[in-house]
Design a protein around this motif. Structure first.
Motif, PDB file in Angstrom:
ATOM      1  N   GLN A 187       0.900  -1.481  -0.293  1.00 15.76           N
ATOM      2  CA  GLN A 187      -0.498  -0.013  -0.096  1.00 15.76           C
ATOM      3  C   GLN A 187       1.182   1.143  -0.027  1.00 15.76           C
ATOM      4  OE1 GLN A 187      -3.087   0.353   3.458  1.00 15.76           O
ATOM      5  NE2 GLN A 187      -4.553  -1.310   2.159  1.00 15.76           N
ATOM      6  N   THR A 216      -7.679   0.694   2.553  1.00 15.61           N
ATOM      7  CA  THR A 216      -7.797   1.006   3.558  1.00 15.61           C
ATOM      8  C   THR A 216      -8.495   2.829   2.582  1.00 15.61           C
ATOM      9  OG1 THR A 216      -5.444  -0.003   4.716  1.00 15.61           O
ATOM     10  CG2 THR A 216      -5.717   2.055   4.989  1.00 15.61           C
ATOM     11  N   THR A 217      -8.347   3.391   3.465  1.00 16.83           N
ATOM     12  CA  THR A 217      -8.721   5.215   3.171  1.00 16.83           C
ATOM     13  C   THR A 217      -7.610   5.265   2.872  1.00 16.83           C
ATOM     14  OG1 THR A 217      -9.033   6.443   4.987  1.00 16.83           O
ATOM     15  CG2 THR A 217     -10.927   4.697   3.949  1.00 16.83           C
ATOM     16  N   ASP A 266      -6.217   7.314   5.863  1.00 16.24           N
ATOM     17  CA  ASP A 266      -6.188   6.718   6.923  1.00 16.24           C
ATOM     18  C   ASP A 266      -3.810   6.385   6.433  1.00 16.24           C
ATOM     19  OD1 ASP A 266      -8.218   6.775   8.643  1.00 16.24           O
ATOM     20  OD2 ASP A 266      -9.085   5.010   7.896  1.00 16.24           O
ATOM     21  N   LEU A 267      -4.474   5.613   5.344  1.00 17.53           N
ATOM     22  CA  LEU A 267      -2.992   5.229   4.674  1.00 17.53           C
ATOM     23  C   LEU A 267      -1.899   6.208   5.295  1.00 17.53           C
ATOM     24  CD1 LEU A 267      -1.450   2.992   3.454  1.00 17.53           C
ATOM     25  CD2 LEU A 267      -1.629   4.000   1.833  1.00 17.53           C
ATOM     26  N   TRP A 284      -2.392   0.881  12.082  1.00 15.76           N
ATOM     27  CA  TRP A 284      -2.687   0.218  10.231  1.00 15.76           C
ATOM     28  C   TRP A 284      -4.045  -0.564  10.464  1.00 15.76           C
ATOM     29  CZ3 TRP A 284      -1.427  -3.889   7.505  1.00 15.76           C
ATOM     30  CH2 TRP A 284      -2.371  -3.660   6.034  1.00 15.76           C
ATOM     31  N   ARG A 285      -3.679  -1.581  10.930  1.00 22.37           N
ATOM     32  CA  ARG A 285      -4.531  -2.369  11.387  1.00 22.37           C
ATOM     33  C   ARG A 285      -5.743  -1.749  11.541  1.00 22.37           C
ATOM     34  NH1 ARG A 285      -2.319  -6.923  14.809  1.00 22.37           N
ATOM     35  NH2 ARG A 285      -4.401  -7.829  13.932  1.00 22.37           N
ATOM     36  N   HIS A 319      -7.196   0.907  11.408  1.00 23.96           N
ATOM     37  CA  HIS A 319      -8.111   1.460   9.759  1.00 23.96           C
ATOM     38  C   HIS A 319      -8.519   0.984   8.649  1.00 23.96           C
ATOM     39  CE1 HIS A 319      -7.013   4.114  13.814  1.00 23.96           C
ATOM     40  NE2 HIS A 319      -8.129   5.067  12.449  1.00 23.96           N
ATOM     41  N   THR A 320      -8.102  -0.320   8.896  1.00 22.81           N
ATOM     42  CA  THR A 320      -8.056  -1.172   7.267  1.00 22.81           C
ATOM     43  C   THR A 320      -9.070  -2.495   7.439  1.00 22.81           C
ATOM     44  OG1 THR A 320      -5.618  -0.765   7.426  1.00 22.81           O
ATOM     45  CG2 THR A 320      -7.107  -2.356   5.959  1.00 22.81           C
TER      46      THR A 320
END
Length: 226
Positions: A157, A193-194, A197-198, A208-209, A211-212
């Motif tokens: 990503q 993921t947006t 957020d990334l 990250w997790r 928000h994914t």
């Protein structure tokens, strides 16, 4: 960010699966090879009818093996009018001339394929859904386990975002792979993921997790946090 232009190539993508002598290619990854000889035949089956030739440096993906023969898949393009029965669509411009802009995805494709094939697995494709503002990349991985797969998904990503930020307009980045044990079809495992957020949490795996969105069944069910 620039708009994504429609593909103006009046050509056909081919994904072929044939047999090739194993000693005719150099191994780069567990299932990715490049042709070692200046030219090499490929056949319908081991010792079967010759179907054509591959040039030195052509990359192929191994999908099977029988003795010293490797069953493989190769992706490429062919000029549409050379195909029997081909009819050009009116909404596609002539790729051998004209002023239609090249899609930014195609423009960055060589760089993206090199990144994926050199570091993360085997590149399977990329597409942009303009309606959903979602950029989707597909790749095949080896048997690496769940934890390593998650690290790889984040790294992919980041790499995709770095290449296409400011080039293609998208709000969601979706990565599709096969299962973490190397089995299954590409698309079985998904991480979505947006972009916001990334950009905000991409430096910390645990955040990250959180928000994914993840799916292990091709998107039929989702888990926000695994």
């Amino acid at each position: 960010m620039s708009r994504f232009y429609k593909n103006s190539l009046s050509a056909v993508v081919l994904v072929l699966a044939f047999g090739l002598g194993a000693l005719a290619a150099n191994k780069r990854l567990d299932n990715l090879w490049s042709i070692a000889q200046s030219v090499e035949n490929f056949r319908a089956e081991p010792n079967g009818a010759k179907l054509g030739t591959l040039l030195q440096g052509t990359e192929i993906e191994q999908i099977g093996e029988q003795g010293k023969w490797v069953r493989f898949r190769v992706e490429g393009w062919i000029w549409g009018p050379s195909l029997d029965g081909y009819e050009e669509r009116e909404d596609l411009a002539d790729d051998r001339g004209g002023d239609e802009p090249i899609s930014p995805l195609l423009d960055e494709l060589p760089r993206l394929k090199k990144l994926i094939n050199d570091k993360y697995g085997v590149f399977y494709g990329i597409a942009l859904d303009e309606d959903l503002q979602r950029l989707q990349l597909r790749l095949r991985v080896q048997d690496i386990g769940d934890e390593v797969l998650q690290l790889r998904l984040l790294a992919v990503q980041r790499g995709v975002f770095e290449i296409f930020e400011g080039v293609v307009e998208f709000q969601i980045l979706r990565i599709e792979t096969n299962r973490a044990d190397g089995s299954g079809e590409v698309g079985a495992h998904i991480a979505e993921t947006t972009v916001a957020d990334l950009a905000r949490y991409g430096d910390d795996q645990e955040t990250w997790r959180m928000h994914t969105r993840f799916s292990k069944d091709g998107g039929e069910t989702w888990a926000e946090v695994e």
